[in-house]
Scaffold this active site. Structure first.
Site, short mmCIF file in Angstrom:
data_model
loop_
_atom_site.label_atom_id
_atom_site.label_comp_id
_atom_site.label_asym_id
_atom_site.label_seq_id
_atom_site.Cartn_x
_atom_site.Cartn_y
_atom_site.Cartn_z
CG ASP A 37 -2.19 0.82 1.02
OD1 ASP A 37 -3.28 0.22 0.92
OD2 ASP A 37 -2.11 2.07 0.92
CG ASN A 90 -7.88 -4.13 -4.12
OD1 ASN A 90 -9.07 -4.27 -4.38
ND2 ASN A 90 -7.47 -3.42 -3.07
CE1 TYR A 156 -12.97 3.87 -9.19
CE2 TYR A 156 -15.08 3.32 -10.18
CZ TYR A 156 -14.06 3.03 -9.29
OH TYR A 156 -14.14 1.90 -8.50
CE LYS A 160 -11.39 0.81 -10.50
NZ LYS A 160 -10.37 -0.01 -9.84
CB ILE A 189 -17.75 -2.83 -1.90
CG1 ILE A 189 -17.94 -3.61 -3.22
CG2 ILE A 189 -17.24 -3.74 -0.78
CD1 ILE A 189 -18.94 -4.73 -3.19
CB THR A 191 -14.54 0.31 1.25
OG1 THR A 191 -14.76 1.04 0.04
CG2 THR A 191 -14.64 -1.18 0.98
#
Ligand code: NAD
Length: 252
Positions: A37, A90, A156, A160, A189, A191
């Site tokens: 990360d 990811n 974005y 993707k 999701i 997060t």
């Protein structure tokens, strides 16, 4: 024996959200995990959470948008554990909300630079290692926004869609080298990133949830389960696939 006993998995964006869940899922299945990360604090926390359950992990600080750092990330993974069986690319950002004509070059370059160039850089160095050792599995995190358009999020969405194109091309290029490459396409999701998409506005959240056939957000663990399955031997005939983990969003 656990499904990933003796295996080594690398996960980027592993400090939080989906990446953290993927890292813990691999660890729970017996894998050693390379937690990568750009955020040192959260990355170290994930590695610590893994060692606390009795599994092995190292943290590597890396910005996936920077070639030298990605090269070093893969080198450190192999130096620590000798090989690299699974790689989950990811890490990603939402970027700033903007319609096409309002998007700044800075927003475009940053979003594409991390979400698309970052996945390409990771695959480049992971594949070089996998070619050396003669096998490997890669799963890239795309999005439901990689399969359909989304108003207000063009950089974005473009990044993707690009991840799916890269995934399919790499799957074709390296199938004969015993390397499988797939993508997961989550919808909303729970997060930190979900809050970027809702802006913390309950009406926006209610609208988004209304579009999911299951009428709820997915959990990071539900995405992690799909990623781990794609990396497993059970998915040995699956490559070049973009798997929606989307609560039925795209079934409409
Ligand atoms: P998150 O913000 O919780 O996690 C993203 C992680 O990536 C963070 O730990 C962050 O530090 C790291 N990161 C950001 N830029 C980085 C960089 N340049 N180099 C290395 N690490 C970096 O978000 P999340 O929801 O867990 O997102 C994970 C992935 O899932 C992203 O690619 C995202 O686009 C995708 N996704 C999320 C959703 C959602 O609704 N949450 C939906 C579809 C796809």
């Amino acid at each position: 024996m656990a499904r990933f006993e003796g295996k080594v998995a690398l996960v980027t964006g592993a400090g939080s959200g989906i990446g953290k869940a993927i890292s813990l899922a691999f660890a729970n299945e017996g894998s050693r995990v390379v937690v990568a990360d750009v955020d040192l604090t959260t990355g170290e926390e994930t590695a610590h959470a893994i060692t606390k359950i009795g599994a092995e992990a190292i943290f590597v600080k890396a910005d996936v948008g920077k070639g030298e750092q990605v090269k070093a990330m893969v080198r450190k993974a192999v130096a620590a554990y000798g090989h690299l069986d699974c790689a989950c690319n990811n890490a990603g950002i939402a970027g700033a909300m903007a319609r096409v004509a309002d998007c700044t070059e800075e927003n475009w370059d940053r979003t594409i630079g991390i979400n698309l160039k970052g996945v390409w850089l990771c695959m480049k160095y992971e594949i070089l290692q996998m070619l050396n050792q003669g096998h490997g599995v890669i799963v890239n995190t795309s999005s439901a926004a990689g399969l359909v358009g989304l108003q207000g999020w063009s950089p974005y969405v473009a990044s993707k869609h690009g991840v799916i194109g890269l995934t399919r091309s790499a799957a074709l290029e390296y199938a004969q080298a015993n390397i499988r490459v797939n993508a997961v396409c989550p919808s909303i999701i729970k997060t930190g990133m979900a809050e970027c998409f809702t802006g913390g506005d309950q009406r926006v959240e209610a609208y988004i949830l209304g579009q999911q056939a299951l009428r709820r957000m997915g959990t990071p663990e539900e995405v992690a389960a799909a990623v781990v399955w794609l990396c497993s031997e059970e998915a040995s005939f699956v490559t070049g696939h973009a798997l929606a983990v989307d609560g039925g969003l795209l079934a409409h």
